[in-house]
Design an enzyme around this catalytic site. Structure first.
Site, PDB file in Angstrom:
ATOM      1  N   ARG A 283       0.832  -1.203   0.000  1.00 17.01           N
ATOM      2  CA  ARG A 283       0.000   0.000   0.000  1.00 17.01           C
ATOM      3  C   ARG A 283       0.867   1.254   0.000  1.00 17.01           C
ATOM      4  O   ARG A 283       0.910   2.008  -0.957  1.00 17.01           O
ATOM      5  CB  ARG A 283      -0.944  -0.019   1.212  1.00 17.01           C
ATOM      6  CG  ARG A 283      -2.071   1.018   1.150  1.00 17.01           C
ATOM      7  CD  ARG A 283      -1.637   2.406   1.573  1.00 17.01           C
ATOM      8  NE  ARG A 283      -1.050   2.434   2.897  1.00 17.01           N
ATOM      9  CZ  ARG A 283      -0.465   3.511   3.410  1.00 17.01           C
ATOM     10  NH1 ARG A 283      -0.382   4.624   2.719  1.00 17.01           N
ATOM     11  NH2 ARG A 283       0.084   3.462   4.630  1.00 17.01           N
ATOM     12  N   ASP A 284       1.610   1.453   1.074  1.00 16.99           N
ATOM     13  CA  ASP A 284       2.417   2.666   1.237  1.00 16.99           C
ATOM     14  C   ASP A 284       3.468   2.771   0.142  1.00 16.99           C
ATOM     15  O   ASP A 284       3.773   3.866  -0.343  1.00 16.99           O
ATOM     16  CB  ASP A 284       3.079   2.634   2.620  1.00 16.99           C
ATOM     17  CG  ASP A 284       3.637   3.982   3.049  1.00 16.99           C
ATOM     18  OD1 ASP A 284       3.874   4.838   2.188  1.00 16.99           O
ATOM     19  OD2 ASP A 284       3.847   4.175   4.260  1.00 16.99           O
TER      20      ASP A 284
ATOM     21  N   CYS B 158       6.084   9.775   1.559  1.00 14.82           N
ATOM     22  CA  CYS B 158       4.913  10.607   1.794  1.00 14.82           C
ATOM     23  C   CYS B 158       4.709  11.496   0.580  1.00 14.82           C
ATOM     24  O   CYS B 158       5.662  12.132   0.097  1.00 14.82           O
ATOM     25  CB  CYS B 158       5.116  11.467   3.044  1.00 14.82           C
ATOM     26  SG  CYS B 158       3.771  12.620   3.369  1.00 14.82           S
TER      27      CYS B 158
ATOM     28  N   HIS C 222       6.317   3.672  13.229  1.00 12.08           N
ATOM     29  CA  HIS C 222       6.399   3.690  11.767  1.00 12.08           C
ATOM     30  C   HIS C 222       7.420   4.762  11.386  1.00 12.08           C
ATOM     31  O   HIS C 222       7.108   5.946  11.377  1.00 12.08           O
ATOM     32  CB  HIS C 222       5.029   3.998  11.168  1.00 12.08           C
ATOM     33  CG  HIS C 222       4.997   4.029   9.681  1.00 12.08           C
ATOM     34  ND1 HIS C 222       4.075   3.321   8.940  1.00 12.08           N
ATOM     35  CD2 HIS C 222       5.756   4.680   8.765  1.00 12.08           C
ATOM     36  CE1 HIS C 222       4.266   3.538   7.654  1.00 12.08           C
ATOM     37  NE2 HIS C 222       5.291   4.377   7.530  1.00 12.08           N
TER      38      HIS C 222
ATOM     39  N   HIS D 103      10.455   6.494   8.890  1.00 12.45           N
ATOM     40  CA  HIS D 103      10.961   6.681   7.539  1.00 12.45           C
ATOM     41  C   HIS D 103      12.463   6.920   7.601  1.00 12.45           C
ATOM     42  O   HIS D 103      12.991   7.388   8.614  1.00 12.45           O
ATOM     43  CB  HIS D 103      10.267   7.873   6.864  1.00 12.45           C
ATOM     44  CG  HIS D 103       8.861   7.582   6.466  1.00 12.45           C
ATOM     45  ND1 HIS D 103       8.299   8.039   5.300  1.00 12.45           N
ATOM     46  CD2 HIS D 103       7.881   6.855   7.074  1.00 12.45           C
ATOM     47  CE1 HIS D 103       7.046   7.635   5.202  1.00 12.45           C
ATOM     48  NE2 HIS D 103       6.767   6.917   6.268  1.00 12.45           N
TER      49      HIS D 103
END
Length: 304
Positions: free
Chosen positions: A16-17, A243, A210, A212
Site C-alpha cells: 500500500r504505502d 509521503c 512507523h 521513515h
C-alpha cells in the site's frame, strides 16, 4: 542499554504505502505476485491495499481486484487502509478477504489539510464513525497518526497533542495506534522520550512505530523505540514508499534492513530473511530500477 524485547511484530506496508508512491501504475497481477511472495516469508501482517479515490491515487485503483485475487496463508492477517466511511463501504463488499482496517490522520493541522483537505477535528470525527462501523463488522482497528515526530510545515509537534489524538483513537475502538515519522524528522533521543510518555498514557493499547529513512535515522530510531519496550513496527520491503507531501519525503525503513538488524541483535521476527530479499529483488524487476534497502544491495551478514 535497556533490555530489548525477545520478539517483535512487523506489519509490511509496501503493497500500500510503497506502491501508491510509485510514479507508474503497477499491473494488478504483479502486485498480487509480490504480495504472495511477502506472504510466504513468515510475515504475519500485510497491508494489502487502500480504498482511496481512484482519481486521486490511481496506483491503488485496483483495490478490489487485488483483494479478491491475492492468496495468503491463514497465518497472515491482511489489512486495508481506509480513508473514510465511503472507503469502508467499498471494502466491506469484500469483508471475507481482510481482517484489519487502518485509519489515519495527521497530528499537524497543515499536513492534514494538505494530505486530505480537512482539519484534524473533522478527520477524527470521521474516523470515530468509521471505526465504530468496522468494529461492528468484527474487524480489528488501527489508528495511524502521521507527523507524530515533527511536521515539515509547522516544525515541532507537541507530544501532548499527539498523545491526546492517540487517546481519542483508543476511545474510538482502536486496538492499536501507530505513530508515523512521516517525513523522517525523528531522532533517537526524541523517540525514546516520546514512547516513554506514550506507554504511560496508553495502557493496554498496542503501540506501533512507523519510521521513515528520509534522513538516514530510521534504524537508529527503531533501536530507541525497542529500548523503551516497543515491540510493534511497520516497514516496507525494498524501502519503497514515503509521503506524497511534501516533495522529497521518500523512504520507509526497509523491512529486510529491519529484520536483518533485529536478527543480528537476537530479536525474533518470525520472518525468513532470504525469502524477504527475494521479494524485494522481484519488486526491483517489476519496477525496472534499483531499490534503496541496504541488505538488498550488500546481502545479509553470513556468519550468524
Amino acid at each position: 542499554m535497556s533490555e530489548l524485547p525477545e520478539s517483535v511484530r512487523i506489519r509490511e506496508v509496501g503493497p500500500r504505502d510503497g506502491f501508491q508512491n510509485e510514479p507508474e501504475v503497477i499491473e494488478t497481477a504483479d502486485k498480487v505476485g509480490l504480495i504472495e511472495m511477502l506472504g510466504a516469508t513468515g510475515l504475519r501482517r500485510i497491508e494489502v491495499t487502500s480504498f482511496v479515490r481512484p482519481d486521486v491515487i490511481p496506483q491503488l485503483a485496483d483495490a478490489e481486484q487485488v483483494l479478491e485475487a491475492v492468496s495468503l496463508p491463514a497465518s497472515v492477517s491482511a489489512s486495508v487502509l481506509i480513508p473514510n466511511e465511503r472507503g469502508l463501504e467499498r471494502a466491506l463488499a469484500h469483508r471475507e478477504r481482510f481482517q484489519e482496517v487502518n485509519g489515519f490522520l495527521s497530528a499537524s493541522e497543515t499536513h492534514n489539510r494538505k494530505n486530505v483537505g480537512r482539519d484534524v477535528s473533522a478527520s477524527l470525527a470521521g474516523l470515530e464513525l468509521m471505526f465504530a462501523r468496522a468494529r461492528s463488522e468484527g474487524l480489528r482497528c488501527e489508528g495511524v497518526i502521521s507527523t507524530s515526530f515533527g511536521c515539515p510545515y509547522e516544525g515541532q509537534v507537541p507530544v501532548d497533542r499527539v498523545l491526546a489524538l492517540a487517546e481519542a483513537l483508543a476511545a474510538a475502538g482502536c486496538d492499536e495506534v501507530a505513530f508515523g515519522d512521516t517525513t523522517g524528522m525523528a531522532n533517537p533521543v526524541q523517540v525514546r522520550e516520546f514512547f516513554g510518555a506514550a506507554l504511560g498514557r496508553l495502557p493496554g493499547v498496542e503501540l506501533t512505530a512507523h519510521f521513515h529513512n528520509t534522513r538516514g535515522q530510521g534504524l537508529a530510531n527503531v533501536l530507541a523505540a525497542l529500548e523503551t519496550g516497543i515491540a510493534s513496527f511497520e516497514s516496507s520491503f525494498g524501502e519503497l514508499g514515503g509521503c506524497p507531501v511534501p516533495a522529497g519525503a521518500t523512504g520507509n525503513i526497509a523491512t529486510e534492513d529491519l529484520v536483518s538488524m533485529l536478527h543480528e541483535m537476537g530479536v525474533e521476527t518470525g520472518v525468513e530473511l532470504g525469502r524477504l530479499i527475494a521479494a524485494s529483488r522481484a519488486a526491483q524487476e517489476v519496477l525496472g530500477r534499483p531499490l534503496g534497502s541496504h541488505v538488498l544491495t550488500a546481502g545479509p551478514v553470513e556468519w550468524r
